[in-house]
Design an enzyme around this catalytic site. Structure first.
Site, short mmCIF file in Angstrom:
data_model
loop_
_atom_site.label_atom_id
_atom_site.label_comp_id
_atom_site.label_asym_id
_atom_site.label_seq_id
_atom_site.Cartn_x
_atom_site.Cartn_y
_atom_site.Cartn_z
N GLU A 131 48.22 36.98 42.78
CA GLU A 131 47.26 36.11 43.47
C GLU A 131 46.78 34.92 42.64
OE1 GLU A 131 43.98 38.29 45.12
OE2 GLU A 131 45.25 39.58 46.32
N GLU B 107 50.16 44.33 48.65
CA GLU B 107 48.78 44.81 48.85
C GLU B 107 48.40 44.67 50.31
OE1 GLU B 107 45.63 43.20 46.39
OE2 GLU B 107 46.88 43.27 44.59
O1 IFM Z 1 41.01 44.41 44.23
C1 IFM Z 1 41.66 43.24 44.62
C2 IFM Z 1 42.95 43.10 43.85
O2 IFM Z 1 42.74 43.08 42.48
C3 IFM Z 1 43.65 41.81 44.23
N1 IFM Z 1 43.78 41.69 45.65
C4 IFM Z 1 42.61 41.94 46.48
C5 IFM Z 1 41.98 43.26 46.10
C6 IFM Z 1 40.74 43.53 46.97
O3 IFM Z 1 39.80 42.52 46.79
#
Ligand code: IFM
Length: 440
Positions: free
Chosen positions: A165, A346
């Site tokens: 990210e 994710e």
């Molecule tokens: O916890 C985070 C993760 O580190 C990166 N993506 C989003 C998740 C939730 O906010």
């Protein structure tokens, strides 16, 4: 006709975590400080003054955690490597104890038939590199490639992710000041962005020169943008928001150029466009083998470019639950960016989960969330998206950055005082789903 309730058996199902969020042990075995140690230690930055200690103490409990993953039937585990455990000063000598930790973890996963999928950078930049300017310093991208090379040599792993990210680093870390390093400065933010993408490209090149048939790509949080209004003004607002949310990352990596409209907008705020050297975009667009996709929320924008909320939110104020956004996003990537294999790296939601009187952790909201999003993945695949894998966020409750330990994102409940793990109902559901692939 395919059975509409069945999820394809060839899509690998797993879970994701990151180093600073679960490992704890921030001073163990020669680990150096990271920007997140510094940020969390600064009063007022993290809710309740929480820090990455104790996390889920995974650094010491990794073997039990791998057993737990095996008991759930996970096929893949996405984790991140803490750069400050490998190079405590961000460059120079390697800390063998740090390397050993990840070697043991990878071996343990393999022995239990779980595919390891490491991410090289999930925000815990060595503080020593921040002291040299962090991502605003072009040299840090080269240091990242050095570190990547160390890891490619040390770990016999097939699939790698470069950055987690970059958009969150740019926005939360450099524009809103709510993540490390804690700046509020558009000018610096987009300089950091360019060097992050350069670091990604240099790491991809490093993997290519290390030989073998290994694969690599970035892990991008992407956001389908929808109009909250109608008419040309609305279309313009959507296009602008889509530039900042998606094309600013996808275009340079997959097409070899920054989007013109977004770059022009940046030029009015940051020297970043003047710092793009000849050849940078060739490096940034070095061919990737996979694209990590992280989907959490849609974004609706008004004619004036403001966000409007249209769906129920979760404990995370920024997250609207809209599973259809997953479907739209996967098909949009397929349409606009071609045939790159997609791995969902994710997807998940937080809640203030707690055990009930019987010790069970009931989280029907998360079961519904997962089922709906997995069904959206299934439909997207049926309609042409090339999805290879899905990792829910997250395996364990963990340190949720500026929110500290208040938000519980895991399918496994962690009692931080005792470090006892309890499978939530969502973990039991996911375990059965991995076996049956039945979405009923
Ligand atoms: O916890 C985070 C993760 O580190 C990166 N993506 C989003 C998740 C939730 O906010």
């Amino acid at each position: 006709m395919t059975d509409p309730r069945r999820f394809p058996s060839d899509i690998i199902l797993g879970a994701a975590t990151s180093a600073y969020q679960i490992e704890g042990a921030v001073d163990a075995d020669g680990r150096g400080p990271s920007v997140w140690d510094t940020f969390a230690a600064t009063p007022g930055k993290v809710a309740d003054g929480d820090t990455g200690e104790p996390g889920a103490d995974h650094y010491h409990r990794w073997a039990d955690d791998v057993d737990l993953m095996a008991s759930l039937g996970l096929q893949s585990y996405r984790f991140s490597i803490a750069w400050p455990r490998i190079q405590p000063d961000g460059s120079g000598p390697v800390n063998p104890k740090g390397l050993d930790f990840y070697r043991r973890l990878v071996d343990g996963l393999r022995e239990r038939g779980i595919r390891p999928m490491p991410t090289l950078f999930h925000w815990d930049l060595p503080q020593a590199l921040q002291d040299q300017g962090g991502w605003e310093n072009r040299d840090v991208a080269k240091r990242f490639a050095d570190y990547a090379r160390i890891m490619f040599d040390a770990l016999d792993v097939r699939d790698w992710l470069t950055l987690n990210e970059p958009k969150t680093v740019v926005e939360a870390g450099y524009q809103h000041g709510v993540h490390a390093p804690g700046f509020r400065d558009d000018a610096r933010a987009y300089v950091a962005l360019h060097h992050l993408l350069l670091a990604h490209g240099l790491a991809v090149q490093a993997l290519r020169s290390s030989g073998g048939d290994r694969r690599i790509g970035p892990a991008l949080n992407l956001t389908p943008v929808y109009p909250a209004g109608s008419g040309p003004k609305s279309q313009r607002a959507v296009r602008h928001a889509d530039g900042l949310e998606n094309r600013l990352y996808l275009d340079p990596i997959l097409k070899g150029h920054y989007p013109d409209d977004t770059l022009q907008w940046i030029a009015a705020r940051s020297p970043m466009p003047t710092l793009i050297a000849d050849g940078d975009l060739t490096i940034i667009s070095e061919r990737v083998d996979l694209l990590g996709v992280q989907y959490y929320t849609p974004r609706y924008v008004t004619d004036d470019g403001e966000r409007e909320y249209r769906h129920p939110t979760t404990q995370a104020w920024w997250q609207e639950i809209h599973a259809e956004g997953m479907y739209d996003l996967l098909l949009r990537i397929t349409r606009d960016y071609g045939d790159v294999p997609l791995v969902i790296t994710e997807n998940g939601m937080p809640a203030p989960d707690e055990p009930d009187a019987d010790g069970a952790v009931r989280d029907p909201w998360r079961v519904n969330f997962l089922r709906d999003h997995l069904d959206a993945v299934r439909r997207a695949v049926a309609d042409g998206a090339r999805v290879e894998g899905y990792h829910l966020w997250s395996l364990l409750d963990n340190f949720e950055w500026a929110e500290g330990y208040r938000q519980r994102w895991g399918i496994v409940y962690v009692d931080y005082a005792t470090q006892r793990r309890t499978l939530k109902d969502s973990a039991l559901w996911y375990r059965d789903f991995i076996k049956t692939r039945d979405l009923r």
